[in-house]
Design an enzyme around this catalytic site. Structure first.
Site, PDB file in Angstrom:
ATOM      1  N   GLY A  58       0.810  -1.213   0.000  1.00 19.45           N
ATOM      2  CA  GLY A  58       0.000   0.000   0.000  1.00 19.45           C
ATOM      3  C   GLY A  58       0.837   1.254   0.000  1.00 19.45           C
ATOM      4  CB  ALA A  59       4.274   1.764  -1.024  1.00 19.68           C
ATOM      5  CG  ASN A  60      -0.873   3.525  -4.214  1.00 21.86           C
ATOM      6  OD1 ASN A  60      -0.997   2.456  -3.627  1.00 21.86           O
ATOM      7  ND2 ASN A  60      -1.911   4.277  -4.549  1.00 21.86           N
ATOM      8  CB  THR A  61      -2.196   6.633  -1.368  1.00 21.45           C
ATOM      9  OG1 THR A  61      -2.902   7.812  -0.966  1.00 21.45           O
ATOM     10  CG2 THR A  61      -2.826   5.423  -0.718  1.00 21.45           C
ATOM     11  N   GLY A  62      -0.967   7.879   1.164  1.00 24.44           N
ATOM     12  CA  GLY A  62      -1.034   7.958   2.614  1.00 24.44           C
ATOM     13  C   GLY A  62       0.286   7.699   3.317  1.00 24.44           C
ATOM     14  CB  ILE A  63       1.093   6.352   6.695  1.00 24.98           C
ATOM     15  CG1 ILE A  63       0.386   4.998   6.737  1.00 24.98           C
ATOM     16  CG2 ILE A  63       0.276   7.407   7.416  1.00 24.98           C
ATOM     17  CD1 ILE A  63       0.197   4.461   8.149  1.00 24.98           C
ATOM     18  N   GLY A  64       1.800   4.948   3.704  1.00 20.75           N
ATOM     19  CA  GLY A  64       2.654   4.034   2.959  1.00 20.75           C
ATOM     20  C   GLY A  64       3.579   4.772   2.019  1.00 20.75           C
ATOM     21  CB  SER A 187      -5.743   0.523  14.405  1.00 19.55           C
ATOM     22  OG  SER A 187      -6.628   1.515  14.870  1.00 19.55           O
ATOM     23  CE1 TYR A 213      -9.309  -0.635  10.034  1.00 19.11           C
ATOM     24  CE2 TYR A 213      -9.871   0.364  12.156  1.00 19.11           C
ATOM     25  CZ  TYR A 213      -9.010   0.242  11.073  1.00 19.11           C
ATOM     26  OH  TYR A 213      -7.838   0.971  11.040  1.00 19.11           O
TER      27      TYR A 213
END
Length: 335
Positions: A58-64, A187, A213
């Site tokens: 998940g490295a294309n957005t946000g904290i990634g 989380s 979740y």
């Protein structure tokens, strides 16, 4: 949903609401101090990662994406494991340009498909020579009920099962590259969570996106603890963390289903959440901080070790979860 969040002490949601109410009366110096408190801890390590390989899901957005940028700045070879190759390539190009590190590549990974996870692992093992840091970052949150192509509830599948399989398939390479680390982004929502072993897909009880979740985030933490136990003495260490309440795309499913929460997260409340760079700090801390080996299996928040909720310290549940997960993804339970 708000009742559920309050009961389980997701305190920063409440903090955001309170701060939004008083914000017009806060002085500029007071606001600066408030923002500093919200931002939380900062990773101070200056460790370099030249010659090291880092995989980030998940490295294309946000904290990634912020984590990938930091790893690239430290000189690592960064493998951005992304579902959307177009967005992944755009993010990688931006990181290469801003860091000057050309050793940043994208490889497709859809955590909702065990076949995709296996394909990623096969390609990685065939083309890479080492794996020093695996960051299990990708996740989904509060989404409507859906099943993956393999028949699993989506939040449990993407947040836990996909990462469980990926880590196990890459474990031999991690062991061959020691000292190496596995970082699992969990989380604070693990508090009050439960692994519904008899109904993981919520077919019997009915589906609640918050409960699902919380199950998936508790699974992240328990997986990290059990992985640490199983890899003790091998040179592979494992850490879990709460990144904070962050303004990222993870909130997209809450906007239509939970309008009250959505309103809370609108400006100026949105300005009082962590930004992705701030939210990435604890992940980075766990990945690079020197001398953290003795803390394998521990849980972190704001760049500090924290005590997880009692359900996050249930080692019998962690052991059981490992066995059930191994069965679901087709691994030998002793792996």
């Amino acid at each position: 949903m708000w009742k559920e969040l309050t009961k389980n002490q997701l305190v920063k949601y409440g903090a955001v609401t309170t701060v939004t109410t008083i914000l017009p009366f806060v002085s500029k110096p007071g606001y600066v101090l408030l923002r500093k408190w919200i931002a939380g801890g900062v990773c101070r390590s200056r460790a370099k990662l030249h010659g090291r390989t880092v995989v980030i899901t998940g490295a294309n957005t946000g904290i990634g994406k912020e984590t990938a940028w930091d790893m690239a700045m430290r000189g690592a070879r960064v493998i951005m494991a992304c579902r959307d190759l177009t967005r992944g390539e755009a993010a990688a190009a931006e990181i290469r340009s801003s860091t000057g590190n050309t050793n940043v590549v994208v490889q497709q990974l859809d955590l909702a498909s065990l076949g995709s996870v296996r394909q990623f692992a096969r390609e990685f093992i065939a083309t890479e020579t080492r794996l020093d840091i695996l960051i299990n970052n990708a996740g989904i949150m509060l989404c409507p009920k859906s099943l993956t192509v393999d028949g699993f509830e989506s939040q449990f599948a993407v947040n836990h099962l996909g990462h469980f399989l990926l880590t196990n398939l890459l474990l031999d390479m991690l062991k061959a590259s020691t000292p190496s680390r596995v970082i699992n982004v969990s989380s604070i929502a693990h508090q009050g969570g439960k692994i519904h072993f008899e109904d993981l897909n919520f077919d019997k009880k009915g589906y609640n996106s918050v409960i699902a979740y919380k199950q998936s985030k508790l699974a992240n933490l328990l997986f990290s603890r059990e992985l640490a136990r199983r890899t003790k003495g091998t040179g592979v260490t494992s850490y879990s963390l709460h990144p904070g309440v962050i303004r990222t795309e993870l909130w997209r499913h809450s906007q239509s289903k939970y309008p009250t929460l959505s309103a809370m997260l609108s400006a100026p409340a949105w300005l009082l959440m962590k930004n992705p760079k701030e939210g990435a700090q604890t992940t980075i801390y766990c990945a690079v901080t020197e001398g953290l080996e003795e803390k394998s299996g521990c849980y972190f928040s704001d760049c500090q070790e924290k005590v997880p909720a009692p359900e996050g310290r249930d080692d019998l549940a962690a052991l059981r979860l490992w066995g059930v997960s191994a069965g679901l993804v087709g691994l030998n339970k002793n792996n």
